[in-house]
Scaffold this motif. Structure first.
Motif, PDB file in Angstrom:
ATOM      1  N   ARG A 136       0.832  -1.202   0.000  1.00  0.00           N
ATOM      2  CA  ARG A 136       0.000   0.000   0.000  1.00  0.00           C
ATOM      3  C   ARG A 136       0.869   1.256   0.000  1.00  0.00           C
ATOM      4  N   ARG A 137       1.925   1.240   0.804  1.00  0.00           N
ATOM      5  CA  ARG A 137       2.810   2.402   0.899  1.00  0.00           C
ATOM      6  C   ARG A 137       3.420   2.736  -0.449  1.00  0.00           C
ATOM      7  N   VAL A 138       3.975   1.721  -1.121  1.00  0.00           N
ATOM      8  CA  VAL A 138       4.709   1.995  -2.349  1.00  0.00           C
ATOM      9  C   VAL A 138       3.762   2.352  -3.490  1.00  0.00           C
ATOM     10  N   TRP A 139       2.557   1.788  -3.502  1.00  0.00           N
ATOM     11  CA  TRP A 139       1.569   2.199  -4.511  1.00  0.00           C
ATOM     12  C   TRP A 139       1.206   3.669  -4.324  1.00  0.00           C
ATOM     13  N   LEU A 140       0.904   4.071  -3.117  1.00  0.00           N
ATOM     14  CA  LEU A 140       0.530   5.469  -2.886  1.00  0.00           C
ATOM     15  C   LEU A 140       1.694   6.400  -3.160  1.00  0.00           C
ATOM     16  N   ASP A 141       2.910   5.993  -2.788  1.00  0.00           N
ATOM     17  CA  ASP A 141       4.064   6.861  -2.982  1.00  0.00           C
ATOM     18  C   ASP A 141       4.419   7.020  -4.457  1.00  0.00           C
ATOM     19  N   ILE A 142       4.401   5.958  -5.220  1.00  0.00           N
ATOM     20  CA  ILE A 142       4.895   6.036  -6.596  1.00  0.00           C
ATOM     21  C   ILE A 142       3.803   6.415  -7.579  1.00  0.00           C
ATOM     22  N   VAL A 143       2.642   5.785  -7.504  1.00  0.00           N
ATOM     23  CA  VAL A 143       1.589   6.085  -8.489  1.00  0.00           C
ATOM     24  C   VAL A 143       0.423   6.847  -7.891  1.00  0.00           C
ATOM     25  N   GLY A 144       0.445   7.119  -6.586  1.00  0.00           N
ATOM     26  CA  GLY A 144      -0.599   7.948  -5.989  1.00  0.00           C
ATOM     27  C   GLY A 144      -1.956   7.295  -5.966  1.00  0.00           C
ATOM     28  N   ASP A 145      -2.014   5.973  -5.832  1.00  0.00           N
ATOM     29  CA  ASP A 145      -3.278   5.256  -5.881  1.00  0.00           C
ATOM     30  C   ASP A 145      -3.186   4.024  -4.995  1.00  0.00           C
ATOM     31  N   LEU A 146      -4.338   3.418  -4.694  1.00  0.00           N
ATOM     32  CA  LEU A 146      -4.378   2.186  -3.927  1.00  0.00           C
ATOM     33  C   LEU A 146      -4.204   0.977  -4.832  1.00  0.00           C
ATOM     34  N   PRO A 147      -3.564  -0.070  -4.338  1.00  0.00           N
ATOM     35  CA  PRO A 147      -3.593  -1.335  -5.077  1.00  0.00           C
ATOM     36  C   PRO A 147      -4.975  -1.960  -4.945  1.00  0.00           C
ATOM     37  N   THR A 148      -5.403  -2.674  -5.937  1.00  0.00           N
ATOM     38  CA  THR A 148      -6.667  -3.400  -5.841  1.00  0.00           C
ATOM     39  C   THR A 148      -6.474  -4.624  -4.955  1.00  0.00           C
ATOM     40  N   PRO A 149      -7.556  -5.234  -4.466  1.00  0.00           N
ATOM     41  CA  PRO A 149      -7.404  -6.481  -3.698  1.00  0.00           C
ATOM     42  C   PRO A 149      -6.625  -7.542  -4.464  1.00  0.00           C
ATOM     43  N   GLU A 150      -6.815  -7.597  -5.783  1.00  0.00           N
ATOM     44  CA  GLU A 150      -6.088  -8.572  -6.581  1.00  0.00           C
ATOM     45  C   GLU A 150      -4.581  -8.308  -6.556  1.00  0.00           C
ATOM     46  N   HIS A 151      -4.191  -7.025  -6.629  1.00  0.00           N
ATOM     47  CA  HIS A 151      -2.774  -6.681  -6.558  1.00  0.00           C
ATOM     48  C   HIS A 151      -2.199  -7.050  -5.198  1.00  0.00           C
ATOM     49  N   THR A 181      -3.270  -9.347  -3.049  1.00  0.00           N
ATOM     50  CA  THR A 181      -3.204 -10.802  -2.905  1.00  0.00           C
ATOM     51  C   THR A 181      -2.041 -11.382  -3.709  1.00  0.00           C
ATOM     52  N   ALA A 182      -1.868 -10.919  -4.936  1.00  0.00           N
ATOM     53  CA  ALA A 182      -0.780 -11.428  -5.776  1.00  0.00           C
ATOM     54  C   ALA A 182       0.575 -11.125  -5.148  1.00  0.00           C
ATOM     55  N   PHE A 183       0.730  -9.945  -4.575  1.00  0.00           N
ATOM     56  CA  PHE A 183       2.007  -9.584  -3.949  1.00  0.00           C
ATOM     57  C   PHE A 183       2.261 -10.436  -2.709  1.00  0.00           C
ATOM     58  N   LEU A 184       1.241 -10.666  -1.914  1.00  0.00           N
ATOM     59  CA  LEU A 184       1.404 -11.463  -0.700  1.00  0.00           C
ATOM     60  C   LEU A 184       1.768 -12.910  -1.030  1.00  0.00           C
ATOM     61  N   LEU A 185       1.256 -13.415  -2.144  1.00  0.00           N
ATOM     62  CA  LEU A 185       1.530 -14.802  -2.526  1.00  0.00           C
ATOM     63  C   LEU A 185       2.863 -14.963  -3.247  1.00  0.00           C
ATOM     64  N   ASP A 186       3.447 -13.872  -3.706  1.00  0.00           N
ATOM     65  CA  ASP A 186       4.715 -13.919  -4.428  1.00  0.00           C
ATOM     66  C   ASP A 186       5.838 -14.304  -3.453  1.00  0.00           C
ATOM     67  N   THR A 187       6.613 -15.293  -3.788  1.00  0.00           N
ATOM     68  CA  THR A 187       7.696 -15.755  -2.917  1.00  0.00           C
ATOM     69  C   THR A 187       9.077 -15.322  -3.402  1.00  0.00           C
ATOM     70  N   HIS A 188       9.157 -14.540  -4.455  1.00  0.00           N
ATOM     71  CA  HIS A 188      10.455 -14.125  -4.993  1.00  0.00           C
ATOM     72  C   HIS A 188      11.177 -13.232  -3.980  1.00  0.00           C
ATOM     73  N   PRO A 189      12.460 -13.476  -3.721  1.00  0.00           N
ATOM     74  CA  PRO A 189      13.172 -12.672  -2.704  1.00  0.00           C
ATOM     75  C   PRO A 189      13.318 -11.199  -3.074  1.00  0.00           C
ATOM     76  N   GLU A 190      13.221 -10.874  -4.359  1.00  0.00           N
ATOM     77  CA  GLU A 190      13.364  -9.483  -4.806  1.00  0.00           C
ATOM     78  C   GLU A 190      12.017  -8.877  -5.191  1.00  0.00           C
TER      79      GLU A 190
END
Length: 545
Positions: free
Chosen positions: A64-79, A81-90
């Motif tokens: 939420r922080r980085v979405w608001l800071d960079i694009v000035g908007d909220l992530p959708t629930p889908e965004h 969920t996808a980020f939380l499920l992502d296991t990539h270290p980077e």
């Protein structure tokens, strides 16, 4: 909206935030490596062995922080969920890079710089340049134009203000030499040399003559009306005509521009002032009398963007916006007589930013990669407390809040006619819903954030805006109405509303409280209308933490 639910969402609203808590011209330095160096220097310069640092924030807070800071908007629930499920270290670095490639990135920060420039305007008709400014900066930021190129465009701009947003500083200051001089220094160097306009600076080294030598780069610039059979506008013009006579102090007030600048005679204002040669106060570089305007402003742009203070001013401002506290405070009051927090850290970041070719996207990647940025948020520290031990919650700018409402409620911006108010001050003839919303919720981004607070007009704007009330209702066309008709399990509805508004799932207590409230009301639709309204008016919604 049910009147008997007032106490519920009023209590939610009043809960304090603390309860929630273009390719560069040269090869850019490695962002993650520089970020690690900055964190190390902060540790050496600021933190002692006993300093309690806030832990790194969880993924829900980060997304939420980085979405608001960079694009000035909220992530959708889908965004989310996808980020939380992502296991990539980077995955955090990859998300930052993805957002920087979004068209919304340039638009968000173009609107930020519009506010930086226009909130200090002395001419209200400067709102004419608002849209062209956003359009131009959006394109430049998205295509990767260097900050030096962007700044040079502002310093050297001419033409119709409705067509070239780079004319914004001169239009905002009504073409007046001293005011434009002060803003160029403040915005691009972070140095408030205007304090030396009438006398030597009271606590910095700048002398009165140095201010007027800087002003001598701009006397030939003016602003005048531009009228055609179909529209009215203003244009930034240049007067390069020879100087036939010394008109003294009156030259400086000529909105059409004048050949040379005169430092006013304070002892006898009726007498001509001292004709002043263009000289750059940071380096002593100078030009001769009679130099044409294009050479004056062009050379100033070269000298200004080549000084270390140019990079430091941008680094300090962006660090403050993202971390919540600048190395220098206030963020636009820098200079050699100011002592920053962590001088080696800000110097390293500023040097690397310059080495990147003043690549603004690189700067975002680097700051967002630091532990300082990724720490949990805490309330703004007191003067006796250690700096930068946590991120600091930031109240959303008007545009960010407007975007967040549209996303949370599933509203197409084209359908926001209900936001408009033809009587909104300062926006006559341009009363778009977004600008009107900014009139209530916007603020000068250069001020210290603790001075920005909620107001009665803001509360009234939320309560009395028909389009918001319609979207919060459970009618069959609204987001809430569709959700309630498709999801019969109340706990899942609560989860969805938290994800849409706060980009996180509710805690166990929050979920239980919401379900108890729905049961107590007895009418499912009305209860969830109240709960959605409470979320939208909460401290957590109107801040990014």
């Amino acid at each position: 909206m049910r009147c008997d639910s007032t106490r519920f969402f009023a209590a939610f609203l009043l809960t304090p935030l603390t309860a929630f808590l273009a390719a560069p011209a040269v090869a850019a330095p490695n962002a993650s490596r520089v970020a690690a160096q900055v964190d190390r220097l902060l540790g050496e310069e600021v933190y002692s062995g006993s300093t309690q640092l806030a832990p790194v924030c969880d993924d829900e807070t980060f997304v939420r922080r980085v979405w608001l800071d960079i694009v000035g908007d909220l992530p959708t629930p889908e965004h989310v969920t996808a980020f939380l499920l992502d296991t990539h270290p980077e995955k955090r670095a990859r998300l930052v890079s993805d957002l920087l490639e979004s068209a919304q990135y340039g638009q968000n920060w173009a609107r930020y710089w519009r506010d930086v420039i226009l909130y200090r305007r002395i001419e209200d008709r400067a709102v004419l340049v608002s849209n062209p400014l956003v359009v131009k900066l959006t394109e430049q930021l998205n295509t990767g134009a260097g900050w030096d190129e962007i700044a040079s465009g502002f310093i050297t701009a001419t033409g119709d203000v409705r067509e070239d947003g780079a004319t914004a500083i001169f239009m905002a200051q009504d073409g007046q030499t001293e005011e434009a001089t002060a803003e160029v220094s403040r915005v691009f160097l972070g140095i408030q040399i205007q304090c030396a306009q009438c006398h030597d600076h009271p606590w910095d080294r700048w002398q009165r003559e140095q201010f007027h030598e800087l002003a001598a780069f701009f006397p030939r610039v003016g602003v005048r009306p531009l009228q055609t059979p179909t529209r009215r506008s203003y244009q930034v013009v240049v007067n390069d005509r020879p100087e036939f006579r010394n008109r003294g102090n009156s030259n400086n007030a000529n909105r059409r521009g004048s050949p040379e600048h005169y430092m006013p005679n304070l002892d006898n204002p009726d007498k001509p002032g001292k004709k002043t040669r263009p000289r750059f106060f940071l380096t002593g570089a100078e030009l001769s009398f009679g130099t044409p305007d294009a050479d004056r402003r062009g050379r100033l742009a070269e000298w200004l963007t080549d000084t270390p203070w140019f990079a430091t001013a941008m680094v300090n401002r962006m660090w403050s916006e993202l971390v919540g506290e600048g190395f220098y405070e206030p963020i636009d009051d820098l200079g050699p007589d100011r002592e920053p927090t962590a001088p080696q850290a800000v110097e390293r970041l500023s040097e690397a930013f310059a080495d990147s070719g003043y690549d603004v996207k690189w700067l975002f990647r680097t700051i967002c990669a630091t532990e300082a940025y990724q720490r949990e948020s805490r309330p703004r520290r007191g003067p006796e407390e250690t700096p930068m031990t946590a991120n600091v919650p930031q109240r959303l700018r008007g545009d960010q809040l407007f975007n967040a409402l549209l996303t949370a409620l599933g509203i197409d911006e084209a359908a926001t006619r209900g936001f408009a108010d033809r009587n909104a001050s300062g926006y006559r003839g341009q009363a778009t819903p977004r600008l009107i919303f900014n009139a209530a919720f916007g603020y000068d981004p250069s001020v210290q954030r603790e001075t920005v607070s909620a107001s009665i007009p803001q509360a009234l704007a939320m309560m009395n805006t028909p389009r918001i009330n319609y979207a919060v209702s459970s009618n069959r066309r609204s987001m809430l109405g569709r959700l309630l008709s498709s999801v019969r399990e109340d706990s899942l509805v609560v989860d969805e509303l938290y994800l849409r508004c706060l980009s996180r799932e509710p805690t166990g207590d929050e979920r239980a409280h919401a379900l108890a409230y729905v049961e107590s009301v007895g009418k499912r639709n009305e209860a969830f209308e109240d709960y959605l309204w409470a979320l939208l008016n909460s401290a957590e919604f109107v801040h990014r933490k």
